[in-house]
Design an enzyme around this catalytic site. Structure first.
Site, PDB file in Angstrom:
ATOM      1  N   SER A  89       1.157  12.919  20.556  1.00  0.00           N
ATOM      2  CA  SER A  89       1.434  13.956  19.547  1.00  0.00           C
ATOM      3  C   SER A  89       2.906  13.936  19.137  1.00  0.00           C
ATOM      4  O   SER A  89       3.224  14.261  17.992  1.00  0.00           O
ATOM      5  CB  SER A  89       1.014  15.337  20.051  1.00  0.00           C
ATOM      6  OG  SER A  89       1.709  15.644  21.227  1.00  0.00           O
ATOM      7  N   ARG A 126      -7.526   6.359 -14.550  1.00  0.00           N
ATOM      8  CA  ARG A 126      -8.027   7.279 -15.558  1.00  0.00           C
ATOM      9  C   ARG A 126      -6.952   7.478 -16.633  1.00  0.00           C
ATOM     10  O   ARG A 126      -7.257   7.779 -17.781  1.00  0.00           O
ATOM     11  CB  ARG A 126      -8.327   8.621 -14.883  1.00  0.00           C
ATOM     12  CG  ARG A 126      -9.225   9.487 -15.679  1.00  0.00           C
ATOM     13  CD  ARG A 126      -9.572  10.740 -14.901  1.00  0.00           C
ATOM     14  NE  ARG A 126     -10.313  11.617 -15.761  1.00  0.00           N
ATOM     15  CZ  ARG A 126     -10.371  12.928 -15.621  1.00  0.00           C
ATOM     16  NH1 ARG A 126      -9.750  13.520 -14.628  1.00  0.00           N
ATOM     17  NH2 ARG A 126     -11.067  13.652 -16.458  1.00  0.00           N
ATOM     18  N   HIS A 211      -2.818   3.400  15.380  1.00  0.00           N
ATOM     19  CA  HIS A 211      -4.279   3.323  15.342  1.00  0.00           C
ATOM     20  C   HIS A 211      -4.762   2.425  14.188  1.00  0.00           C
ATOM     21  O   HIS A 211      -5.640   1.574  14.355  1.00  0.00           O
ATOM     22  CB  HIS A 211      -4.835   4.747  15.205  1.00  0.00           C
ATOM     23  CG  HIS A 211      -6.294   4.821  14.902  1.00  0.00           C
ATOM     24  ND1 HIS A 211      -7.245   4.277  15.735  1.00  0.00           N
ATOM     25  CD2 HIS A 211      -6.962   5.385  13.856  1.00  0.00           C
ATOM     26  CE1 HIS A 211      -8.450   4.501  15.202  1.00  0.00           C
ATOM     27  NE2 HIS A 211      -8.310   5.153  14.072  1.00  0.00           N
ATOM     28  N   ARG A 216      -7.209  -2.152  11.562  1.00  0.00           N
ATOM     29  CA  ARG A 216      -7.253  -2.908  10.304  1.00  0.00           C
ATOM     30  C   ARG A 216      -6.714  -4.322  10.404  1.00  0.00           C
ATOM     31  O   ARG A 216      -6.694  -5.044   9.393  1.00  0.00           O
ATOM     32  CB  ARG A 216      -6.523  -2.116   9.215  1.00  0.00           C
ATOM     33  CG  ARG A 216      -7.215  -0.804   8.887  1.00  0.00           C
ATOM     34  CD  ARG A 216      -8.684  -0.986   8.559  1.00  0.00           C
ATOM     35  NE  ARG A 216      -9.333   0.270   8.179  1.00  0.00           N
ATOM     36  CZ  ARG A 216     -10.564   0.340   7.696  1.00  0.00           C
ATOM     37  NH1 ARG A 216     -11.288  -0.748   7.540  1.00  0.00           N
ATOM     38  NH2 ARG A 216     -11.098   1.504   7.404  1.00  0.00           N
TER      39      ARG A 216
END
Ligand code: FAD
Length: 261
Positions: A89, A126, A211, A216
């Site tokens: 943390s 967009r 993580h 990945r």
């Protein structure tokens, strides 16, 4: 079609205000700790993690908390213990911001699955019109002439369709209201491929980075995301070697000694 390569720019990192930190430490009797800090330019993230950890137990000096008789004075040893004991943390206080340039919509779909500790600002197709179709081909695809011939022809055709639609809808005519341009541009992006290169700003804290780098760069992860996270991992190891030094790199997979801290 415009050939591109995914790129990573590290554009922001934590910066400690040492004067404010010292003012707090004088309040609690911990200013000696500050003098011990390595104030190297690249160490603020690591100092911040140690600082946050020491606040938890008032562990600036033995005796400030009667329950604490011994404190770890060595910066590297302290942070190694944070990783080992999975006290992750405190790593959430340090965030890094990256521009992920020329990444595809395949990539962006996958990265947004990582939620805690992240912030995302993605180029809006967009609003931003596709005048051309930037596209990344991995080396193995480039080495396949027939694939390149067919894929390039298709992309050129899609690019031409984008330009035709812009003209057909009169988007550049005088007086076209912005909401109309937005409406049509949003439709037009549906006819661009998932692989169109675009960009995003991605921020993550150190706990999340640890993580996501592991997940990945895994051999099972998608090729482009592995490439980009390999670059992010290299940058982070240089930025915070004490917090990213426990990884072994095996065929592009970053495998940490301490998992899910
Ligand atoms: C190799 C690979 C293949 C994948 N294939 C697919 C696929 O085929 N289809 C698909 O849909 N997805 C797929 N994913 C995405 C995957 O399922 C996750 O959604 C993604 O990797 C996010 O990781 P995460 O679950 O660890 O969550 P993150 O958002 O990164 O969160 C980090 C950690 O926080 C905790 N956490 C986060 N949110 C919660 C919560 N709501 N409740 C409890 N704990 C929480 C968990 O411990 C979690 O691991 C794949 C991912 C990888 C790496």
């Amino acid at each position: 079609m415009r050939p591109v390569q995914p790129e990573v720019f590290l554009v922001a990192r934590p910066a400690i205000d040492y004067e404010q930190m010292a003012a707090y430490l004088r309040e609690v009797g911990g200013e000696n700790w500050l003098e011990r800090l390595d104030r190297g330019d690249l160490d603020d993230a690591q100092n911040l993690a140690e600082f946050a950890g020491k606040v938890c137990y008032r562990a600036w000096e033995p005796g400030l908390n009667p329950n604490v008789r011994r404190v770890r004075n060595d910066h590297a040893e302290y942070l190694a213990n944070i990783l080992k004991s999975a006290h992750g943390s405190v790593l959430e206080h340090a965030s890094f911001t990256f521009v992920l340039h020329n990444i595809s919509r395949v990539f962006s779909h996958e990265i947004v699955r990582h939620r805690p500790g992240t912030a995302v600002s993605q180029e809006s197709l967009r609003f931003v019109r596709l005048d051309d179709i930037p596209f990344w081909f991995p080396d193995w695809a480039r080495d396949d002439p027939e694939l390149m011939k067919r894929a390039t022809a298709l992309l050129d055709q899609m690019e031409e369709l984008q330009r035709w639609m812009a003209d057909h809808f009169g988007l550049d005519d005088a007086g076209v209201p912005f909401h109309e341009k937005k409406h049509k541009t949003s439709f037009m992006r549906r006819l661009a491929p998932d692989g169109v290169a675009t960009g995003m700003v991605w921020t993550a804290n150190i706990r999340t980075l640890r993580h996501t780098i592991e997940a990945r760069t895994d051999p099972g992860a998608e090729e482009e995301i592995r490439l980009v996270f390999g670059k992010i991992a290299e940058l982070m190891r240089a930025e915070a070697p004490l917090l990213f030094g426990d990884y072994q790199v095996q065929d592009g997979a970053w495998v940490p000694q301490y998992r899910k801290v």
